[in-house]
Design an enzyme around this catalytic site. Sequence first.
Site, PDB file in Angstrom:
ATOM      1  N   HIS A  32     -15.590 -56.879 -12.835  1.00 48.98           N
ATOM      2  CA  HIS A  32     -15.937 -57.645 -14.056  1.00 48.98           C
ATOM      3  C   HIS A  32     -17.211 -57.244 -14.672  1.00 48.98           C
ATOM      4  CE1 HIS A  32     -16.519 -61.696 -16.671  1.00 48.98           C
ATOM      5  NE2 HIS A  32     -17.669 -61.242 -16.514  1.00 48.98           N
ATOM      6  N   GLU A  33     -18.237 -57.113 -13.895  1.00 47.32           N
ATOM      7  CA  GLU A  33     -19.356 -56.446 -14.585  1.00 47.32           C
ATOM      8  C   GLU A  33     -19.305 -55.196 -15.189  1.00 47.32           C
ATOM      9  OE1 GLU A  33     -21.622 -58.336 -15.319  1.00 47.32           O
ATOM     10  OE2 GLU A  33     -21.030 -60.206 -13.933  1.00 47.32           O
ATOM     11  N   HIS A  55     -17.707 -55.328 -18.361  1.00 51.63           N
ATOM     12  CA  HIS A  55     -18.727 -55.538 -19.654  1.00 51.63           C
ATOM     13  C   HIS A  55     -19.371 -54.245 -19.990  1.00 51.63           C
ATOM     14  CE1 HIS A  55     -19.059 -59.704 -20.236  1.00 51.63           C
ATOM     15  NE2 HIS A  55     -19.326 -60.018 -18.820  1.00 51.63           N
ATOM     16  N   GLU A  73     -16.414 -62.816 -22.118  1.00 54.97           N
ATOM     17  CA  GLU A  73     -16.376 -63.376 -20.737  1.00 54.97           C
ATOM     18  C   GLU A  73     -14.857 -63.255 -20.663  1.00 54.97           C
ATOM     19  OE1 GLU A  73     -18.415 -63.568 -18.286  1.00 54.97           O
ATOM     20  OE2 GLU A  73     -19.795 -62.910 -19.799  1.00 54.97           O
TER      21      GLU A  73
END
Length: 283
Positions: A130-131, A134, A200
């Site tokens: 997930h990071e 980003h 997100e």
Amino acid sequence: MNNVKVFLMMAGLTALLGAVGSMISGQSGLVMALVLAVGMNFFAYFASAQMVLRMYGAQVVDQAQAPELYAMVDRLRQRAGLPMPTVALAPHVQPNAFATGRDPEHAVVCVTEGILRAVSPDELEGVIAHELAHIKNRDMLLMTVTATLAGAISNLAHFGFFFGGGRDRRDVHPFVMIAMLLLAPLAAMVVQLAISRQREFKADAVGAQISGRPRSLANALRKLEMGAHRIPMDVSPAVAPLAQVNPLAAVSGGGFTKWFSTHPPMEERIARLEALARDPAAR
């Protein structure tokens, strides 16, 4: 669909900036407010990584200090087609993670000590993916541009409040002017936070692609949400939006305050990931 929503919201912010600038002080005031906002956010953009690490009390770790974590980040960043980011560890019991840095070549992935004890290896992969999403999506750049527009609107509103509109603004009804001065910064902030929530969702979807385990990320999010409510984190609200789940959840509210939240509702994030696990085309 996520990208379309973000584009429309960015267009709305730009239109609001133009409307406020035109109403308060014309083109010269608009340019002045935009230059000021660009200057403030330009510094934040390039100094962000070190500033954020200091505010979280995080320390950079290398392969020798955290071999398993380092290897996991390295493996996942290769799947994502990214250069190796800096890996950092924050001394917080609350399970959480964040990414920062102005571009993929200067990116940082940081996890808390608490997350290493709270989730399984598969779940940790989902969190790190997930990071990395980003970073891959260049969300730091997008949020800097968003902050610049919102900041310019706020600057204009403050200028108009303290110094009044330009001489060519006398045709604007005073009530309309006051309403614009009060509501425009609020509207800009709401749109800015809405864009943050959409990013997100996007990072969840792209992160699930990188790890190949949307359910592992969903399970991790459940644990992170519980941990955030149960274990306080002493961190500045200024950097709280970067975390994977709101680290200040224990002191945040619900209901109307969701409009001022940087993170989307956890149940909705989990539902989207579960749908993605059942049908990858669901995203």
